[in-house]
Motif scaffolding. Structure first.
Motif, mmCIF file in Angstrom:
data_model
loop_
_atom_site.group_PDB
_atom_site.id
_atom_site.type_symbol
_atom_site.label_atom_id
_atom_site.label_comp_id
_atom_site.label_asym_id
_atom_site.label_seq_id
_atom_site.Cartn_x
_atom_site.Cartn_y
_atom_site.Cartn_z
ATOM 1 N N GLU A 1 0.821 -1.267 0.079
ATOM 2 C CA GLU A 1 0.030 0.045 0.146
ATOM 3 C C GLU A 1 0.819 1.438 0.009
ATOM 4 O OE1 GLU A 1 -3.254 0.645 0.011
ATOM 5 O OE2 GLU A 1 -3.721 -1.378 -0.417
ATOM 6 N N ALA A 2 1.985 1.262 0.739
ATOM 7 C CA ALA A 2 2.965 2.403 0.827
ATOM 8 C C ALA A 2 3.405 2.815 -0.562
ATOM 9 C CB ALA A 2 3.772 2.134 1.671
ATOM 10 N N ALA A 3 3.880 1.620 -1.376
ATOM 11 C CA ALA A 3 4.569 1.842 -2.588
ATOM 12 C C ALA A 3 3.600 2.394 -3.578
ATOM 13 C CB ALA A 3 5.108 0.630 -3.000
ATOM 14 N N GLN A 4 2.283 2.298 -3.441
ATOM 15 C CA GLN A 4 1.368 3.021 -4.592
ATOM 16 C C GLN A 4 1.517 4.598 -4.577
ATOM 17 O OE1 GLN A 4 -2.912 2.985 -3.941
ATOM 18 N NE2 GLN A 4 -2.654 2.647 -1.840
ATOM 19 N N TYR A 5 2.165 5.247 -3.466
ATOM 20 C CA TYR A 5 2.115 6.559 -3.691
ATOM 21 C C TYR A 5 3.472 7.229 -4.139
ATOM 22 C CZ TYR A 5 -1.691 6.482 -0.184
ATOM 23 O OH TYR A 5 -3.058 6.430 0.362
ATOM 24 N N VAL A 6 4.344 6.232 -4.308
ATOM 25 C CA VAL A 6 5.644 6.812 -4.784
ATOM 26 C C VAL A 6 5.600 7.215 -6.208
ATOM 27 C CG1 VAL A 6 8.077 5.890 -5.322
ATOM 28 C CG2 VAL A 6 6.852 5.046 -3.184
ATOM 29 N N PRO A 7 4.899 6.709 -7.230
ATOM 30 C CA PRO A 7 4.990 7.356 -8.502
ATOM 31 C C PRO A 7 4.441 8.766 -8.639
ATOM 32 C CG PRO A 7 4.082 4.974 -8.606
ATOM 33 C CD PRO A 7 4.209 5.319 -7.137
ATOM 34 N N ARG A 8 3.179 8.780 -7.724
ATOM 35 C CA ARG A 8 2.706 10.154 -7.812
ATOM 36 C C ARG A 8 3.565 11.237 -7.210
ATOM 37 N NH1 ARG A 8 0.920 14.011 -10.151
ATOM 38 N NH2 ARG A 8 -1.145 15.073 -9.610
#
Length: 288
Positions: A180-187
């Protein structure tokens, strides 16, 4: 709120309705609230903002700023860990949500609104209500996505969004949910890229104006004020995310560009020294 506010607080003992002094004191409290998290500063911000709203100044910008911080103060207090009745929190969240509908809103409005949703999301995760928590996470992100549509050139807004995404990422990592944490990295990466474009364009405009900031637009001047913040976080992000084709080499390229544009920027020079000192090449240590 410290020595800086002493003269303005003294002016208010003589003239409690002095809007200039009230505006200065409110600004001081805003800074105190973000960095110190003391109960007396939250209370001071709320009472000062409330006083300005009651006086209803002709300056619309000051009035709307005071409206925003009147709602932000109790939320900032709650976010710092000071307990508050849920009904009061819901009321202030609704007030901030209404303020995001304005075209020319303060970037702190979506920031504290989104932070509140993020805080609620983590509380829901602690009670194992992950579906409801995910909705709150989505709400937090959507607050900024909508805000950026209205103010696409506001670098301070972009950096507030980056901070919010970073906090979501870190909170989920701490909660042992790396997926879940990783989903914010691209943005996070996208937002930094957009912010760098804005500040570099402002720096180019300043060069064309031969260093005369008065020839720049208000948006360009605001962007220049965020140059160090944007590049500091860009270098840090690149260093921490080699999995996104970044890593130390990209961090070095960003730092080199930063110092090419602003060779006397002490933050940039210190960060570059740290990058060179951490390089495995002994020749780079001498440069540091």
């Amino acid at each position: 709120a410290g020595r800086e506010s002493a003269c303005y607080l003294k002016a208010l003992t003589i003239d409690p309705d002095n809007l200039d002094a009230l505006a200065k004191v409110m600004t001081i409290y805003v800074n105190e609230v973000e960095f110190r998290h003391r109960a007396e500063d939250f209370d001071g911000l709320k009472s000062t903002a409330d006083k300005i709203v009651q006086l209803h100044p002709a300056d619309a910008g000051l009035y709307h700023t005071a409206q925003a911080y009147l709602a932000i103060a109790p939320l900032a207090s709650w976010l710092s860990g000071i307990a508050a009745p849920p009904t009061e929190i819901d009321q202030e969240i609704k007030a901030l949500y209404e303020l995001t509908k304005q075209e020319d809103f303060n970037p702190d409005v979506p920031y504290y609104l989104a932070q509140s949703y993020l805080h609620q999301a983590m509380e829901l995760r602690r009670t194992n209500e992950k579906d409801k928590a995910n909705e709150k996470f989505k709400q937090a992100k959507l607050v900024f996505e909508d805000a950026i549509i209205k103010q696409p050139q506001c670098v301070r807004l972009l950096m507030r969004f980056y901070l919010l995404l970073t906090q979501a990422n870190q909170k989920l990592q701490a909660d042992e949910d790396p997926a879940e944490a990783a989903q914010y990295v691209p943005r996070m990466q996208d937002v930094l890229t957009q912010a760098r474009k804005q500040v570099d364009e402002a720096a180019q405009a300043l060069a064309k104006a031969e260093g005369d900031e008065q020839k720049l637009t208000a948006v360009q001047r605001e962007a220049l004020g965020s140059y160090t913040d944007v590049y500091y976080h860009s270098v840090d992000f690149a260093n921490r995310h080699p999995e996104r084709d970044l890593g130390p080499k990209e961090a070095m390229k960003l730092a080199e560009h930063w110092l090419e544009v602003r060779p006397s920027d002490q933050t940039g020079r210190l960060l570059m020294a740290g990058l060179l000192g951490g390089d495995s090449d002994p020749a780079q240590h001498a440069k540091a």
